[in-house]
Design a protein around this motif. Structure first.
Motif, short mmCIF file in Angstrom:
data_model
loop_
_atom_site.label_atom_id
_atom_site.label_comp_id
_atom_site.label_asym_id
_atom_site.label_seq_id
_atom_site.Cartn_x
_atom_site.Cartn_y
_atom_site.Cartn_z
N LEU A 130 0.80 -1.22 0.00
CA LEU A 130 0.00 0.00 0.00
C LEU A 130 0.83 1.27 0.00
N THR A 131 2.13 1.16 0.23
CA THR A 131 2.96 2.36 0.33
C THR A 131 2.94 3.18 -0.94
N ALA A 132 3.16 2.55 -2.09
CA ALA A 132 3.23 3.28 -3.35
C ALA A 132 1.92 3.99 -3.70
N PRO A 133 0.76 3.30 -3.68
CA PRO A 133 -0.48 4.03 -4.00
C PRO A 133 -0.82 5.10 -2.97
N LEU A 134 -0.55 4.84 -1.69
CA LEU A 134 -0.83 5.86 -0.68
C LEU A 134 0.08 7.07 -0.85
N PHE A 135 1.32 6.84 -1.21
CA PHE A 135 2.23 7.95 -1.46
C PHE A 135 1.74 8.77 -2.64
N TRP A 136 1.32 8.09 -3.71
CA TRP A 136 0.82 8.81 -4.89
C TRP A 136 -0.47 9.56 -4.54
N LEU A 137 -1.34 8.93 -3.77
CA LEU A 137 -2.58 9.60 -3.36
C LEU A 137 -2.27 10.85 -2.54
N GLY A 138 -1.33 10.73 -1.61
CA GLY A 138 -0.98 11.88 -0.80
C GLY A 138 -0.34 12.98 -1.60
N LEU A 139 0.51 12.61 -2.57
CA LEU A 139 1.22 13.61 -3.36
C LEU A 139 0.27 14.32 -4.31
N VAL A 140 -0.58 13.57 -4.99
CA VAL A 140 -1.41 14.15 -6.05
C VAL A 140 -2.63 14.84 -5.47
N TYR A 141 -3.24 14.27 -4.46
CA TYR A 141 -4.50 14.81 -3.96
C TYR A 141 -4.33 15.65 -2.70
N ILE A 142 -3.74 15.07 -1.67
CA ILE A 142 -3.65 15.77 -0.40
C ILE A 142 -2.78 17.02 -0.53
N VAL A 143 -1.59 16.85 -1.09
CA VAL A 143 -0.69 17.99 -1.24
C VAL A 143 -1.30 19.04 -2.16
N ALA A 144 -1.96 18.58 -3.24
CA ALA A 144 -2.59 19.53 -4.16
C ALA A 144 -3.70 20.32 -3.48
N LEU A 145 -4.48 19.66 -2.64
CA LEU A 145 -5.55 20.36 -1.92
C LEU A 145 -4.98 21.35 -0.91
N VAL A 146 -3.90 20.97 -0.26
CA VAL A 146 -3.27 21.89 0.70
C VAL A 146 -2.73 23.12 -0.02
N LEU A 147 -2.07 22.91 -1.16
CA LEU A 147 -1.57 24.05 -1.94
C LEU A 147 -2.70 24.92 -2.45
N LEU A 148 -3.81 24.29 -2.82
CA LEU A 148 -4.97 25.06 -3.26
C LEU A 148 -5.50 25.93 -2.13
N LEU A 149 -5.57 25.36 -0.94
CA LEU A 149 -6.06 26.11 0.21
C LEU A 149 -5.12 27.27 0.55
N VAL A 150 -3.83 27.02 0.49
CA VAL A 150 -2.86 28.08 0.80
C VAL A 150 -2.93 29.19 -0.24
N THR A 151 -3.03 28.82 -1.52
CA THR A 151 -3.06 29.80 -2.59
C THR A 151 -4.26 30.72 -2.49
#
Length: 304
Positions: A38-59
């Protein structure tokens, strides 16, 4: 000792390879094996979705210089306040929610009888044929289907040709056309989870209702629908959220109508105002979170 017996003994005495030892370790530690899986898909999920949403919120808390177009990273609530208080965004938000609700209601109304027939009435052969028919539109491009509906809804299109002789006509381009097109686009996403949920309804319950004198509609209302609620809600999540964020269909068949996705697109593209676009994008996100919270409070998601 003969050569024929010495060779197997030498092979047996040879230490296991690294790959075999690692395989044995994974077999003996299933939790570690699951973690690695599960490490690889969870890492991709966190990078693509979670990080993107955080950057969207900050912007959303930044601003854009109106003269140079440069982004000012100083924290401010101007964009958030402007989006919340401006009547334009309020109107577009209400229009977008209205379209998403209409699409959801239409899709559920169409999906329920289709899914019930597939799950409980159709023979295995007919069920396979219907499943192919439901999945076939997903193989076509989104744009192809949207432009096909533009052709159907035009003044000299197929719908006008069929309805004009009986006194009807095409709705043309606008919100009705947007609702019709979106309902068609997302219908398979509503049929499939409802059909899967109805598959889990035991046939014995339907037979028991019939034995107790329950008519067809009473059985559907009192037995089938309560057990299908989680699957119906799963389907509504797809249709509601996809309609809420759509911006292409309304540009193709919506005429001059605008939805939240159009405002985000315009501010990213022509206006080059990424902070304002991020602030507008927070509106559908908040609406989806509120919807999921309400659904979760009903307990309908617990059985998904």
């Amino acid at each position: 000792m003969s050569t024929s017996t010495a060779a197997p003994a030498a092979i047996a005495a040879r230490p296991p390879s690294i790959a075999r030892r690692f395989s044995s370790f994974l077999y003996a530690h299933p939790r570690f094996r699951l973690t690695m899986l599960l490490t690889a898909p969870l890492f991709w999920l966190g990078l693509v979705y979670i990080v993107a949403l955080v950057l969207l919120l900050v912007t959303a808390f930044w601003t854009t210089d109106s003269f140079t177009g440069a982004i000012n990273t100083t924290f401010t609530l101007d964009n958030i306040i402007g989006v919340v208080t401006d009547s334009l965004y309020q109107t577009v938000t209400l229009r977008t929610v209205f379209v998403a609700l209409c699409v959801t209601v239409i899709d559920v109304a169409l999906a329920l009888p289709i899914a019930f027939y597939m799950a409980k009435v159709a023979s295995p052969r007919t069920q396979r044929i219907l499943m192919i028919l439901v999945l076939t539109p997903l193989w076509a491009s989104y744009l192809v289907k949207a432009y096909a509906w533009r052709s159907v809804l035009s003044e000299d299109g197929l719908l006008s040709w069929l309805l004009t002789p009986v006194g009807g006509g095409t709705p043309g381009y606008g919100l009705p056309a947007t609702i019709i097109t979106l309902a068609y686009l997302w219908l398979p996403y509503v049929i499939l989870p409802i059909q899967a949920g109805l598959e889990r309804v035991p046939d014995s319950l339907l037979e028991a209702s019939s034995d107790l004198g329950g008519k067809s509609w009473r059985t559907i209302r009192s037995v089938v629908l309560p057990m299908a609620v989680p699957a119906i809600i799963a389907g509504t999540i797809f249709s509601f959220s996809l309609s809420l964020g759509d911006y292409i269909t309304v540009r193709i068949v919506g005429g001059t109508s605008q939805m939240l996705g159009n405002l985000v697109y315009d501010n990213v593209g022509s206006a080059n105002n990424l902070p304002l676009a991020s602030a507008i994008a927070l509106i559908p996100m908040v609406i989806i979170f509120i919807y999921l919270f309400i659904v979760r409070r009903t307990g309908a998601l617990d059985n998904l």
